[in-house]
Design an enzyme around this catalytic site. Structure first.
Site, PDB file in Angstrom:
ATOM      1  CD  GLU A 187      -2.836  -1.482   2.359  1.00  0.00           C
ATOM      2  OE1 GLU A 187      -2.751  -0.549   3.327  1.00  0.00           O
ATOM      3  OE2 GLU A 187      -3.664  -2.209   2.507  1.00  0.00           O
ATOM      4  CD  GLU A 234      -4.915  -7.647   1.458  1.00  0.00           C
ATOM      5  OE1 GLU A 234      -5.789  -6.803   1.919  1.00  0.00           O
ATOM      6  OE2 GLU A 234      -3.783  -7.491   1.711  1.00  0.00           O
ATOM      7  CG  ASP A 273     -13.167  -8.281   1.228  1.00  0.00           C
ATOM      8  OD1 ASP A 273     -12.833  -7.159   0.575  1.00  0.00           O
ATOM      9  OD2 ASP A 273     -12.818  -8.095   2.251  1.00  0.00           O
TER      10      ASP A 273
HETATM   11  O1  G3I Z   1      -5.493  -7.756  18.987  1.00  0.00           O
HETATM   12  C1  G3I Z   1      -6.173  -6.604  19.331  1.00  0.00           C
HETATM   13  C2  G3I Z   1      -6.831  -7.013  20.704  1.00  0.00           C
HETATM   14  O2  G3I Z   1      -5.850  -7.416  21.458  1.00  0.00           O
HETATM   15  C3  G3I Z   1      -7.737  -5.836  20.893  1.00  0.00           C
HETATM   16  O3  G3I Z   1      -8.382  -6.123  21.990  1.00  0.00           O
HETATM   17  C4  G3I Z   1      -8.378  -5.240  19.880  1.00  0.00           C
HETATM   18  C5  G3I Z   1      -9.168  -4.032  20.132  1.00  0.00           C
HETATM   19  O4  G3I Z   1      -9.575  -3.239  19.000  1.00  0.00           O
HETATM   20  O5  G3I Z   1      -7.708  -5.127  18.508  1.00  0.00           O
HETATM   21  C6  G3I Z   1      -7.067  -6.004  18.062  1.00  0.00           C
HETATM   22  O6  G3I Z   1      -6.291  -5.915  16.966  1.00  0.00           O
HETATM   23  C7  G3I Z   1      -7.070  -5.574  15.824  1.00  0.00           C
HETATM   24  C8  G3I Z   1      -6.274  -6.500  14.971  1.00  0.00           C
HETATM   25  O7  G3I Z   1      -7.160  -6.296  13.515  1.00  0.00           O
HETATM   26  C9  G3I Z   1      -6.665  -8.151  15.258  1.00  0.00           C
HETATM   27  O8  G3I Z   1      -8.148  -8.461  15.285  1.00  0.00           O
HETATM   28  C10 G3I Z   1      -6.883  -4.112  15.565  1.00  0.00           C
HETATM   29  O9  G3I Z   1      -7.387  -3.354  16.571  1.00  0.00           O
HETATM   30  C11 G3I Z   1      -7.373  -4.111  13.923  1.00  0.00           C
HETATM   31  O10 G3I Z   1      -6.935  -2.822  13.898  1.00  0.00           O
HETATM   32  C12 G3I Z   1      -6.750  -4.994  12.912  1.00  0.00           C
HETATM   33  O11 G3I Z   1      -7.382  -4.808  11.768  1.00  0.00           O
HETATM   34  C13 G3I Z   1      -6.731  -5.416  10.859  1.00  0.00           C
HETATM   35  C14 G3I Z   1      -6.525  -4.521   9.858  1.00  0.00           C
HETATM   36  O12 G3I Z   1      -5.860  -5.285   8.588  1.00  0.00           O
HETATM   37  C15 G3I Z   1      -5.561  -3.638  10.324  1.00  0.00           C
HETATM   38  O13 G3I Z   1      -4.688  -2.563   9.347  1.00  0.00           O
HETATM   39  C16 G3I Z   1      -7.806  -6.404  10.219  1.00  0.00           C
HETATM   40  O14 G3I Z   1      -7.924  -7.707  11.175  1.00  0.00           O
HETATM   41  C17 G3I Z   1      -7.182  -6.947   8.877  1.00  0.00           C
HETATM   42  O15 G3I Z   1      -8.019  -7.574   8.134  1.00  0.00           O
HETATM   43  C18 G3I Z   1      -6.651  -5.968   7.987  1.00  0.00           C
HETATM   44  O16 G3I Z   1      -6.182  -6.673   7.014  1.00  0.00           O
HETATM   45  C19 G3I Z   1      -5.631  -5.593   5.686  1.00  0.00           C
HETATM   46  C20 G3I Z   1      -4.529  -6.216   4.996  1.00  0.00           C
HETATM   47  O17 G3I Z   1      -3.374  -6.050   6.013  1.00  0.00           O
HETATM   48  C21 G3I Z   1      -4.059  -4.995   4.228  1.00  0.00           C
HETATM   49  N1  G3I Z   1      -5.129  -4.743   3.355  1.00  0.00           N
HETATM   50  C22 G3I Z   1      -6.350  -4.131   4.011  1.00  0.00           C
HETATM   51  C23 G3I Z   1      -6.679  -5.163   4.698  1.00  0.00           C
HETATM   52  C24 G3I Z   1      -8.054  -4.610   5.234  1.00  0.00           C
HETATM   53  O18 G3I Z   1      -7.828  -3.512   6.085  1.00  0.00           O
END
Ligand code: G3I
Length: 302
Positions: A127, A235, A237
């Site tokens: 990105e 990725e 969806d």
């Molecule tokens: O692990 C913590 C947890 O301890 C906490 O309680 C909770 C509270 O918000 O957060 C948890 O972390 C989260 C993590 O996912 C695991 O669930 C983060 O806040 C959250 O921001 C994170 O989101 C991820 C996101 O990337 C972050 O950029 C998504 O799961 C994931 O699907 C998403 O994937 C990205 C790709 O890497 C790149 N392309 C876009 C795609 C979608 O955004």
């Protein structure tokens, strides 16, 4: 064939999913994932904040849980991701200039050494381009270290694990007419001309009403392939999971010889980062959606 992975394998391709380590105890989740997919991407566990929470102190516990589950279930693994403006640990967010550049290099070396010879494709850089009509690089602390940060990342990655295919990965780059797509194309063409080691381009393919699927996606995939790189849908969806759109995306990959495979970004709708859009192939109860059948039929040549 009766599963996505086996059906994709008929043409030498794979069909993968993102796996979250925290869900490996959910037997509905793992039984679908084990049955249907033959490629795995860790949804968050191989990112910078997870693997190097303190500078120089690598932690692969969650990443290895995903990696080991994949290998024990006969699947290949895509690595995601080594250099990114997002999900940086606090110590990295606070770095700039040559110190950040060196930290990026050390991070790539550290993670790739741990998985040397074990990862089919690495998303080396994720990105790096801006949304909208500018065609510019995205502003970030990494970008501010100098425009050459991306090629430095790829050269570092090639030296660290020569067996991995090295990918550049981005979203909103599926429509050939978008400025972001053209900017990424110009970068890949330049890298190929100058011998910067890049092997593949990942098209995240997060389609929704704001960035809808367009049938020129196939043209985009083919044009990148014609530069001499492999392409992958990394990725996928789609908002509302329309069966026809899922079938079209699948056929687009099948139509391009250098399209390595397709990864969907989660198993059930409830596993999605945008679950309210119900964008995936399985319902929350684990049953197959119409989009699943459409993808399977397309992979089977129907
Ligand atoms: O692990 C913590 C947890 O301890 C906490 O309680 C909770 C509270 O918000 O957060 C948890 O972390 C989260 C993590 O996912 C695991 O669930 C983060 O806040 C959250 O921001 C994170 O989101 C991820 C996101 O990337 C972050 O950029 C998504 O799961 C994931 O699907 C998403 O994937 C990205 C790709 O890497 C790149 N392309 C876009 C795609 C979608 O955004």
């Amino acid at each position: 064939e009766s599963t996505l992975g086996a059906a994709a394998a008929q043409s030498g391709r794979y069909f993968g999913t993102a796996i979250a380590s925290g869900k490996l105890g959910d037997s509905t989740y793992t039984s679908i994932a084990a049955r249907e997919f033959n490629m795995v991407t860790a949804e968050n566990e191989m990112k910078i904040d997870a693997t190097e929470p303190q500078r120089g102190q690598f932690n692969f516990s969650a990443a290895d849980r995903v990696y080991n589950w994949a290998v024990q279930n006969g699947k290949q693994v895509r690595g995601h991701t080594l250099a990114w403006h997002s999900q940086q640990p606090g110590w990295m967010q606070n770095l700039s200039g040559s110190a950040l550049r060196q930290a990026m290099i050390d991070h790539i070396k550290g993670v790739m050494a741990h998985y040397k010879g074990k990862i089919t494709q690495w998303d080396v850089v994720n990105e790096a381009f801006a949304d909208g009509s500018s065609g510019a690089r995205r502003d970030s602390n990494l970008q501010r270290t100098g425009n050459d940060w991306i090629e430095v990342a790829f050269r570092t990655a090639r030296a660290a694990d020569p067996s991995a295919k090295l990918c550049y990965n981005d979203y909103n780059v599926e429509n050939w007419n978008w400025a972001k797509t053209q900017a990424m194309y110009a970068m890949v063409r330049d890298f190929k001309q100058r011998g910067v080691p890049i092997d593949c381009v990942g098209f995240q393919s997060h389609f929704n009403s704001g960035s809808p699927y367009d049938s020129n996606f196939r043209t985009t995939l083919q044009n990148f392939a014609d530069l001499g790189v492999d392409v992958a849908i990394t990725e996928l969806d789609i908002q509302g999971a329309p069966a026809s759109t899922y079938a079209n995306v699948t056929k687009d990959c099948l139509a391009v010889e250098r399209c390595l495979g397709i990864t969907v970004w989660g198993v059930r709708d409830s596993d999605s980062w945008r679950s309210e859009q119900t964008p995936l192939l399985f319902n929350n109860d684990g049953s197959k959606k119409p989009a699943y059948t459409a993808v399977l039929n397309a992979l089977n040549g129907g």
